[in-house]
Design a protein around this motif. Structure first.
Motif, short mmCIF file in Angstrom:
data_model
loop_
_atom_site.label_atom_id
_atom_site.label_comp_id
_atom_site.label_asym_id
_atom_site.label_seq_id
_atom_site.Cartn_x
_atom_site.Cartn_y
_atom_site.Cartn_z
N LEU A 63 0.83 -1.20 0.00
CA LEU A 63 0.00 0.00 0.00
C LEU A 63 0.87 1.26 0.00
N GLN A 64 0.52 2.19 -0.88
CA GLN A 64 1.19 3.48 -0.95
C GLN A 64 0.18 4.55 -0.54
N THR A 65 0.46 5.26 0.55
CA THR A 65 -0.45 6.27 1.06
C THR A 65 -0.19 7.60 0.36
N LEU A 66 -1.25 8.18 -0.21
CA LEU A 66 -1.14 9.41 -0.98
C LEU A 66 -1.61 10.63 -0.18
N VAL A 67 -2.72 10.49 0.53
CA VAL A 67 -3.38 11.62 1.20
C VAL A 67 -3.86 11.18 2.57
N THR A 68 -3.61 12.03 3.58
CA THR A 68 -4.12 11.79 4.93
C THR A 68 -4.60 13.11 5.53
N SER A 69 -5.13 13.03 6.74
CA SER A 69 -5.61 14.21 7.45
C SER A 69 -4.48 15.16 7.80
N ILE A 70 -4.78 16.44 7.76
CA ILE A 70 -3.81 17.45 8.18
C ILE A 70 -3.47 17.29 9.66
N ASP A 71 -4.32 16.61 10.41
CA ASP A 71 -4.08 16.36 11.83
C ASP A 71 -3.32 15.06 12.07
N ARG A 73 -3.04 3.76 -2.91
CA ARG A 73 -3.04 2.92 -4.11
C ARG A 73 -2.18 1.69 -3.88
N ILE A 74 -2.47 0.66 -4.66
CA ILE A 74 -1.62 -0.52 -4.70
C ILE A 74 -1.65 -1.08 -6.11
N ASP A 75 -0.52 -1.57 -6.60
CA ASP A 75 -0.44 -2.30 -7.86
C ASP A 75 -0.15 -3.75 -7.52
N LEU A 76 -1.14 -4.60 -7.74
CA LEU A 76 -1.01 -6.01 -7.39
C LEU A 76 -0.64 -6.84 -8.61
N GLU A 77 0.39 -7.64 -8.47
CA GLU A 77 0.73 -8.58 -9.52
C GLU A 77 -0.24 -9.76 -9.50
N ASN A 78 -0.37 -10.41 -10.62
CA ASN A 78 -1.28 -11.55 -10.75
C ASN A 78 -1.01 -12.59 -9.67
N GLY A 79 -2.09 -13.00 -8.99
CA GLY A 79 -1.98 -14.04 -7.97
C GLY A 79 -1.66 -13.56 -6.58
#
Length: 240
Positions: free
Chosen positions: A146-154, A171-177
């Motif tokens: 998991l790649q975190t892009l946006v969170t709370s300002i707090d 976002r996440i890019d999952l490989e097959n399987g």
């Protein structure tokens, strides 16, 4: 665990010639009283914009606006910045409209179509000072994790862009399987998950490209990839 499943073709669609717009929730001329929002998530638009075209100067207030270019080049200008600013695939842009922002968005290419997601999240603070943020995220940092892009300002999470809401976009890019377990921040949160491309399964449901599922009343859930896939998560409070 409760779910709501949205097939890609069930979204609202508008063909404006220069703009092909898919609306996950009621927006503009698309109105479905049973599909207004998912918790604090108000808008998820999947837009394709023709070369040199775009949205002229228009206002926003008291909304957290997140833009994720997928292909092409977005150019942005607002009354906080005089110059046009490019936003490229791999980058994410956030804008807290707060007390009011005027901005323009155009396709910065004269030959290539621009594809992007625009997300609106209802804030937990009203009439804040407008603010802007933009950041590049390395695609290699979301392969099977998991790649975190946006969170709370707090929130003290480092490396993410910030908005005025107890929310998280990732976002996440999952490989097959591959399998992946997503853990929610709290039982009061829900996740709206968009399968950007590929094929995945969740709770015995198969999601193909641009299918989406909303999940709440859960602490976690499992995703299995049935081919190489890219997934967007929008986690928000559900008490809206």
């Amino acid at each position: 665990m409760k779910t709501t499943f949205h097939k890609a073709e069930s979204r609202g669609f508008a063909n404006h010639g220069w703009l092909q717009a898919n609306h996950s929730f009621s927006f503009a001329n698309y109105y479905n009283p049973e599909n207004m929002n998912f918790g604090a998530l108000r808008v998820l638009n999947d837009d394709v914009i023709a070369p040199k075209m775009g949205f002229g100067t228009h206002p926003h207030n008291n909304m957290e606006i997140i833009t994720i270019p997928l292909k092409g080049v977005l150019k942005h200008r607002d009354n906080m910045h005089d110059e046009w600013q490019p936003v490229l695939p791999g980058e994410v842009q956030v804008m807290s409209a707060g007390t009011g922002v005027q901005h323009s968005e155009i396709n910065g290419s004269i030959v290539e179509h621009l594809s992007l997601f625009q997300i609106w999240i209802m804030p937990n603070k009203q009439n804040v000072a407008p603010r802007y943020g933009q950041k590049t995220f390395d695609v290699n940092d979301r392969i099977n994790k998991l790649q975190t892009l946006v969170t709370s300002i707090d929130d003290d999470h480092e490396g993410s862009l910030k908005i005025h809401q107890d929310a998280k976009i990732s976002r996440i890019d999952l490989e097959n399987g591959q399998n992946f377990q997503y853990n929610l921040m709290s039982i009061k949160h829900g996740v709206y998950l968009m399968n950007i491309h590929g094929r995945i399964s969740i709770d015995n449901k198969t999601l193909n490209t641009r299918d989406a599922i909303g999940i709440w009343d859960a602490s976690s859930f499992e995703i299995s990839s049935e081919e190489d896939s890219s997934v967007l998560f929008i986690e928000v409070p559900m008490n809206f």
